[in-house]
Scaffold this active site. Sequence first.
Site, PDB file in Angstrom:
ATOM      1  N   ASP A   1      36.639  -8.983 -38.133  1.00  0.00           N
ATOM      2  CA  ASP A   1      35.710  -8.100 -38.837  1.00  0.00           C
ATOM      3  C   ASP A   1      34.691  -8.839 -39.705  1.00  0.00           C
ATOM      4  O   ASP A   1      33.948  -8.201 -40.465  1.00  0.00           O
ATOM      5  CB  ASP A   1      36.489  -7.076 -39.659  1.00  0.00           C
ATOM      6  CG  ASP A   1      37.119  -6.015 -38.756  1.00  0.00           C
ATOM      7  OD1 ASP A   1      36.500  -5.703 -37.719  1.00  0.00           O
ATOM      8  OD2 ASP A   1      38.211  -5.518 -39.068  1.00  0.00           O
TER       9      ASP A   1
ATOM     10  N   ASP B   1      37.134  -1.501 -32.247  1.00  0.00           N
ATOM     11  CA  ASP B   1      36.227  -1.738 -33.373  1.00  0.00           C
ATOM     12  C   ASP B   1      35.389  -3.007 -33.179  1.00  0.00           C
ATOM     13  O   ASP B   1      34.281  -3.127 -33.690  1.00  0.00           O
ATOM     14  CB  ASP B   1      37.008  -1.886 -34.690  1.00  0.00           C
ATOM     15  CG  ASP B   1      38.203  -0.958 -34.802  1.00  0.00           C
ATOM     16  OD1 ASP B   1      38.776  -0.596 -33.750  1.00  0.00           O
ATOM     17  OD2 ASP B   1      38.588  -0.616 -35.923  1.00  0.00           O
TER      18      ASP B   1
HETATM   19  N1  GLY Z   1      39.628  -1.025 -38.593  1.00  0.00           N
HETATM   20  C1  GLY Z   1      38.426  -0.333 -38.610  1.00  0.00           C
HETATM   21  C2  GLY Z   1      38.543   1.086 -38.919  1.00  0.00           C
HETATM   22  O1  GLY Z   1      39.453   1.502 -39.625  1.00  0.00           O
HETATM   23  O2  GLY Z   1      37.718   1.828 -38.475  1.00  0.00           O
END
Ligand code: GLY
Length: 368
Positions: free
Chosen positions: A93, A150
Amino acid sequence: MNSYETVLRKAAEKFRRTAEMAGQEGILPYKSADGKWITSPYDGNSWWTGGFWPGLMWQLFALTGDAFFEQEARRAEEMLCGEFRSFRYLNHDVGFMYLLSTGADYKLTGNEQARQDTLHAASLLMGRFNPVGYIRAWNHPDHVGYAIIDCMMNLSLLFWATRQTGDPRFANVARIHADMTRREFVRPDGSVSHIIELDPTSGARIGEHPGQGYGPGSSWSRGQAWGLYGFTLAAINTEDTKYLETACRIADYFIANIRPDGLTDCDFRQPAEPERVDNMAGAIAACGLLELAKAAGKPEYEQAACRLLDGIIRQCCDFSDRLCGLLTKCTASYHDDGAGQETNITYGDYFFVEALAKLNHTDPMLWR
Ligand code: GLY
């Protein structure tokens, strides 16, 4: 001024007041309740959401030119750059975190150090690539083979790095991961899985795991939104029609599941009771639909985005000072994981403001 611009400017006025409190407390807001900002529940400032606060500040700086927003964004950016040193919790991320902080700073101000910091983040993301065909999502030793939907959003950092450096390695890795995601995550009806486990030695599919949605085989709406926006960005970055086709398939599925009131259920396959809404999914999907409308030449996607935004504006915007943030009914996970249910969460505010800025033609497009 049209109604979306009015809402956007009201949002800017609200954050101009409440963001000062975050600065005074020296924190990076994750959510808000009872007139206070609250920090992330896990992993300190390395949690995946850290970029949304500076991203929101940069969006408002782009809208207003008010130096306060620039200063507040830089304060948060410094905290995030401190995380490069501790490193331990950073994961895939870094795309979310640094495109919206250092990347936005470089884009809007030309700050050369911010460009270097963004390239640093892109190199960390490259380091997570397993050459059998995927980018590793999380750090837990049991999750070596996990990839999650994601990550489609994080790929934008790699496309950016190739454009910046002229080195195709970054974009090549992004394409390999996007191709794996098309193959393994996207179901025939246009819904997507949240987590797929691959064999880290061979790359073969091991299976699907339930994630933040209702359960195995369900359809977590925020995952749908990440897929929708992520494949749209992959299409814009590569001009490859297969990504555009995939984005449209996910979009059509998402649109078929928008509630009559314009809000978004946390999981499109959740039981009727209890009601569980996630407006963050709606706001993210609205951003994706607005970009996809242009990329695919389909104005109906813009109309669907407006249905989502109108639903939120009518029912789930709190402009009072009882809440520091703006959007209500944001849900991190269908099953409570301590990160917030039906509450205000910063990335809901970020994507809502980004969507309004797109309609207002002031979005600086921080994902590119
Ligand atoms: N891990 C990313 C979300 O919770 O959308």
